[in-house]
Design a protein around this motif. Structure first.
Motif, PDB file in Angstrom:
ATOM      1  N   GLY A  64      -6.736  26.653 -45.501  1.00 58.04           N
ATOM      2  CA  GLY A  64      -6.801  27.694 -46.520  1.00 58.04           C
ATOM      3  C   GLY A  64      -7.489  27.329 -47.806  1.00 58.04           C
ATOM      4  N   ALA A  65      -8.135  26.160 -47.878  1.00 61.90           N
ATOM      5  CA  ALA A  65      -8.803  25.791 -49.123  1.00 61.90           C
ATOM      6  C   ALA A  65     -10.247  25.372 -48.875  1.00 61.90           C
ATOM      7  CB  ALA A  65      -8.046  24.660 -49.809  1.00 61.90           C
ATOM      8  N   ASP A  66     -10.764  25.689 -47.659  1.00 58.92           N
ATOM      9  CA  ASP A  66     -12.133  25.335 -47.286  1.00 58.92           C
ATOM     10  C   ASP A  66     -12.374  23.843 -47.524  1.00 58.92           C
ATOM     11  OD1 ASP A  66     -12.617  28.009 -46.613  1.00 58.92           O
ATOM     12  OD2 ASP A  66     -13.073  28.494 -48.703  1.00 58.92           O
ATOM     13  N   ASP A  67     -13.412  23.524 -48.312  1.00 60.80           N
ATOM     14  CA  ASP A  67     -13.722  22.119 -48.577  1.00 60.80           C
ATOM     15  C   ASP A  67     -13.092  21.610 -49.861  1.00 60.80           C
ATOM     16  OD1 ASP A  67     -15.229  21.869 -46.273  1.00 60.80           O
ATOM     17  OD2 ASP A  67     -17.083  22.504 -47.271  1.00 60.80           O
ATOM     18  N   TYR A  68     -12.228  22.431 -50.480  1.00 58.84           N
ATOM     19  CA  TYR A  68     -11.706  22.074 -51.795  1.00 58.84           C
ATOM     20  C   TYR A  68     -10.319  21.424 -51.711  1.00 58.84           C
ATOM     21  CZ  TYR A  68     -15.659  24.724 -53.554  1.00 58.84           C
ATOM     22  OH  TYR A  68     -16.936  25.173 -53.821  1.00 58.84           O
ATOM     23  N   VAL A  69     -10.197  20.460 -50.814  1.00 57.43           N
ATOM     24  CA  VAL A  69      -8.979  19.658 -50.686  1.00 57.43           C
ATOM     25  C   VAL A  69      -9.372  18.214 -50.946  1.00 57.43           C
ATOM     26  CG1 VAL A  69      -7.069  18.970 -49.202  1.00 57.43           C
ATOM     27  CG2 VAL A  69      -8.050  21.260 -48.987  1.00 57.43           C
ATOM     28  N   PHE A  70      -8.590  17.562 -51.804  1.00 57.96           N
ATOM     29  CA  PHE A  70      -9.015  16.237 -52.274  1.00 57.96           C
ATOM     30  C   PHE A  70      -7.859  15.236 -52.320  1.00 57.96           C
ATOM     31  CE2 PHE A  70     -11.367  19.627 -54.378  1.00 57.96           C
ATOM     32  CZ  PHE A  70     -12.689  19.305 -54.072  1.00 57.96           C
ATOM     33  N   VAL A  71      -8.247  13.996 -52.183  1.00 57.36           N
ATOM     34  CA  VAL A  71      -7.464  12.871 -52.707  1.00 57.36           C
ATOM     35  C   VAL A  71      -8.452  12.212 -53.663  1.00 57.36           C
ATOM     36  CG1 VAL A  71      -6.229  10.742 -52.212  1.00 57.36           C
ATOM     37  CG2 VAL A  71      -6.141  12.639 -50.578  1.00 57.36           C
ATOM     38  N   TYR A  72      -8.586  12.809 -54.826  1.00 55.33           N
ATOM     39  CA  TYR A  72      -9.716  12.538 -55.723  1.00 55.33           C
ATOM     40  C   TYR A  72      -9.946  11.033 -55.915  1.00 55.33           C
ATOM     41  CZ  TYR A  72     -12.902  12.703 -59.642  1.00 55.33           C
ATOM     42  OH  TYR A  72     -13.995  12.542 -60.433  1.00 55.33           O
ATOM     43  N   PRO A  73     -11.244  10.605 -55.796  1.00 53.32           N
ATOM     44  CA  PRO A  73     -12.470  11.414 -55.622  1.00 53.32           C
ATOM     45  C   PRO A  73     -12.865  11.634 -54.160  1.00 53.32           C
ATOM     46  CG  PRO A  73     -13.091   9.162 -56.026  1.00 53.32           C
ATOM     47  CD  PRO A  73     -11.580   9.192 -56.044  1.00 53.32           C
ATOM     48  N   PHE A  74     -11.981  11.298 -53.239  1.00 55.50           N
ATOM     49  CA  PHE A  74     -12.322  11.434 -51.824  1.00 55.50           C
ATOM     50  C   PHE A  74     -12.177  12.899 -51.410  1.00 55.50           C
ATOM     51  CE2 PHE A  74     -10.302   7.237 -52.512  1.00 55.50           C
ATOM     52  CZ  PHE A  74     -11.465   6.486 -52.466  1.00 55.50           C
ATOM     53  N   ASN A  75     -13.097  13.353 -50.548  1.00 57.11           N
ATOM     54  CA  ASN A  75     -13.206  14.785 -50.306  1.00 57.11           C
ATOM     55  C   ASN A  75     -13.593  15.077 -48.862  1.00 57.11           C
ATOM     56  OD1 ASN A  75     -16.384  15.053 -50.256  1.00 57.11           O
ATOM     57  ND2 ASN A  75     -15.837  13.647 -51.924  1.00 57.11           N
ATOM     58  N   LEU A  76     -13.605  16.356 -48.558  1.00 56.14           N
ATOM     59  CA  LEU A  76     -13.917  16.788 -47.200  1.00 56.14           C
ATOM     60  C   LEU A  76     -15.414  16.836 -46.911  1.00 56.14           C
ATOM     61  CD1 LEU A  76     -11.316  19.665 -46.674  1.00 56.14           C
ATOM     62  CD2 LEU A  76     -11.537  17.612 -45.277  1.00 56.14           C
ATOM     63  N   LYS A  77     -16.229  17.116 -47.907  1.00 56.50           N
ATOM     64  CA  LYS A  77     -17.661  17.295 -47.661  1.00 56.50           C
ATOM     65  C   LYS A  77     -18.320  16.023 -47.133  1.00 56.50           C
ATOM     66  CE  LYS A  77     -18.997  21.314 -50.369  1.00 56.50           C
ATOM     67  NZ  LYS A  77     -19.963  21.864 -51.334  1.00 56.50           N
ATOM     68  N   ASP A  78     -17.962  14.878 -47.653  1.00 57.65           N
ATOM     69  CA  ASP A  78     -18.546  13.634 -47.127  1.00 57.65           C
ATOM     70  C   ASP A  78     -17.599  12.924 -46.156  1.00 57.65           C
ATOM     71  OD1 ASP A  78     -16.609  12.541 -48.742  1.00 57.65           O
ATOM     72  OD2 ASP A  78     -17.995  11.555 -50.132  1.00 57.65           O
ATOM     73  N   GLY A  79     -16.409  13.506 -45.941  1.00 59.18           N
ATOM     74  CA  GLY A  79     -15.462  12.939 -44.974  1.00 59.18           C
ATOM     75  C   GLY A  79     -14.663  11.759 -45.479  1.00 59.18           C
ATOM     76  N   SER A  80     -14.847  11.379 -46.734  1.00 56.86           N
ATOM     77  CA  SER A  80     -14.146  10.198 -47.258  1.00 56.86           C
ATOM     78  C   SER A  80     -12.632  10.404 -47.333  1.00 56.86           C
ATOM     79  CB  SER A  80     -14.683   9.847 -48.646  1.00 56.86           C
ATOM     80  OG  SER A  80     -14.532  10.938 -49.542  1.00 56.86           O
ATOM     81  N   ILE A  81     -12.195  11.673 -47.399  1.00 54.81           N
ATOM     82  CA  ILE A  81     -10.766  11.939 -47.504  1.00 54.81           C
ATOM     83  C   ILE A  81     -10.007  11.478 -46.260  1.00 54.81           C
ATOM     84  CG2 ILE A  81     -10.911  14.287 -46.574  1.00 54.81           C
ATOM     85  CD1 ILE A  81      -8.734  15.092 -48.579  1.00 54.81           C
ATOM     86  N   TYR A  82     -10.675  11.533 -45.097  1.00 56.81           N
ATOM     87  CA  TYR A  82     -10.005  11.123 -43.863  1.00 56.81           C
ATOM     88  C   TYR A  82      -9.677   9.628 -43.881  1.00 56.81           C
ATOM     89  CZ  TYR A  82     -11.528  15.683 -42.172  1.00 56.81           C
ATOM     90  OH  TYR A  82     -11.733  17.029 -42.022  1.00 56.81           O
TER      91      TYR A  82
END
Length: 363
Positions: free
Chosen positions: A29-47
């Motif tokens: 429900g938040a598209d790509d705007y979910v973070f463990v800042y600065p890690f994010n979904l767009k570059d996959g670093s959050i995983y």
């Protein structure tokens, strides 16, 4: 894979699945705007960030359950336990810190963040931050590990209590049956002595020998079988008397029994009648009148463990034997009651030979 390793593997699997389900629901429900800042979904670093969170939280959870608590806290070494937890806690924080630095360098964050989202973090139109301070997260998992360890110990206590109650009930049953049957063996034992005197008077050597062996077996059943444990040497003496009693039925050299012993059989104790049923089965299925037979029996005591092996060729037809019965079933049940998790029994039948191997540890 041992039972304990399977349990740990299952626990780790459950923890990972629950964590994945929790994270998956948070990503919806938040598209790509979910973070463990600065890690994010767009570059996959959050995983990778979430993976390290699972790994390090699980590390402190299971280290406390399977190492720190049993090694120090249960041994009432409180100071060592506290020191162990402090070192573990800060060691994990240090590991997470280094992992965080490595991820930032690999993905060039937070420098690359604005290029990915077209805005800095504070001015995003929407955002959901899954970041939980490492100290808080690890403290929660440390607290949960205490509760889980308590439940495991409680379960083990209940299982042990049930096992002890089962042993006690079995013991009462055996003692009752023993008291009921005690009169007849005493009657038999006393009359064997009378018959022995008659055979000696008539110079019947073979009958005298048979009665002597039978008297020895009866004496063991009357006076030694009621003990909780007896020296292995006494069990072996019973086996030797039984073998010699059985050999009286056959011509000289018709049945050869190779009995090998090794180790401290005098000082090592065992529950009575734990080995003899396997020898009885060897004579029941491994010998035949007018045919040569060999039974091999090996008993070793090595580093507090008993190794017992009986091997014999099958002399009866396939349809006339089953390497089982009350005696073997009784031994299996008694092994589970008296030596839980401390024995290994294998009975192999390749249609030509019976091979029994028993190991009992921590004697």
């Amino acid at each position: 894979m041992t039972k304990d390793i399977k349990i740990v593997f299952f626990e780790v699997l459950i923890m990972v699945v629950l964590y994945i389900l929790l994270i998956y629901s948070s990503l919806q429900g938040a598209d790509d705007y979910v973070f463990v800042y600065p890690f994010n979904l767009k570059d996959g670093s959050i995983y990778w960030s979430l993976f390290f969170s699972v790994f390090f939280s699980g590390l402190i959870f299971f280290s406390n359950i399977y190492y720190a608590i049993p090694k120090y806290l249960k041994q009432k070494q409180v100071n060592k336990y506290i020191l162990c937890i402090i070192l573990l806690f800060f060691g994990i924080l240090g590991g997470e810190f280094l992992g965080n630095i490595a991820l930032r360098a690999i993905y060039n964050l937070p420098e690359n963040f604005e290029a990915l989202y077209g805005s800095d973090f504070d001015h995003l139109p929407k955002r959901r931050n899954l970041d939980i301070p490492n100290v808080i997260r690890n403290s929660v998992f440390l607290a949960l590990s205490f509760g889980y360890r308590y439940l495991k110990d409680w379960k083990q206590i209940m299982e042990e209590r049930t096992r002890q109650q089962t042993i006690l009930a079995e013991k009462w049953k055996v003692e009752l049956n023993y008291l009921k049957s005690q009169v007849n063996p005493h009657f038999l034992f006393n009359n064997l002595n009378n018959i022995y005197a008659i055979t000696k008077r008539n110079n019947d050597t073979e009958a005298s020998e048979a009665i002597t062996r039978l008297s020895s077996l009866t004496r063991f059943m009357l006076y030694d079988s009621s003990s909780k444990y007896i020296p292995v040497a006494k069990e072996i003496k019973y086996i030797q008397d039984y073998i010699e009693m059985q050999q009286l039925r056959f011509a000289d050299g018709e049945v050869i029994v190779n009995l090998k012993m090794e180790g401290d059989i005098e000082q090592t104790n065992i529950s009575p009648f734990m080995l003899i049923p396997f020898v009885e089965n060897a004579f029941k299925y491994g010998v035949k009148i007018h045919e040569n037979s060999i039974i091999r029996i090996e008993i070793k005591i090595i580093n507090g463990s008993l190794f017992f092996n009986v091997r014999n060729k099958i002399q009866l037809s396939k349809n006339n034997h089953v390497y089982s019965g009350i005696g073997i079933a009784n031994v299996k049940k008694r092994l589970e009651l008296v030596y839980p998790n401390n024995f290994d029994l294998s009975i192999n039948n390749d249609e030509e030979y019976f091979d029994v191997k028993l190991r009992i540890d921590n004697l």
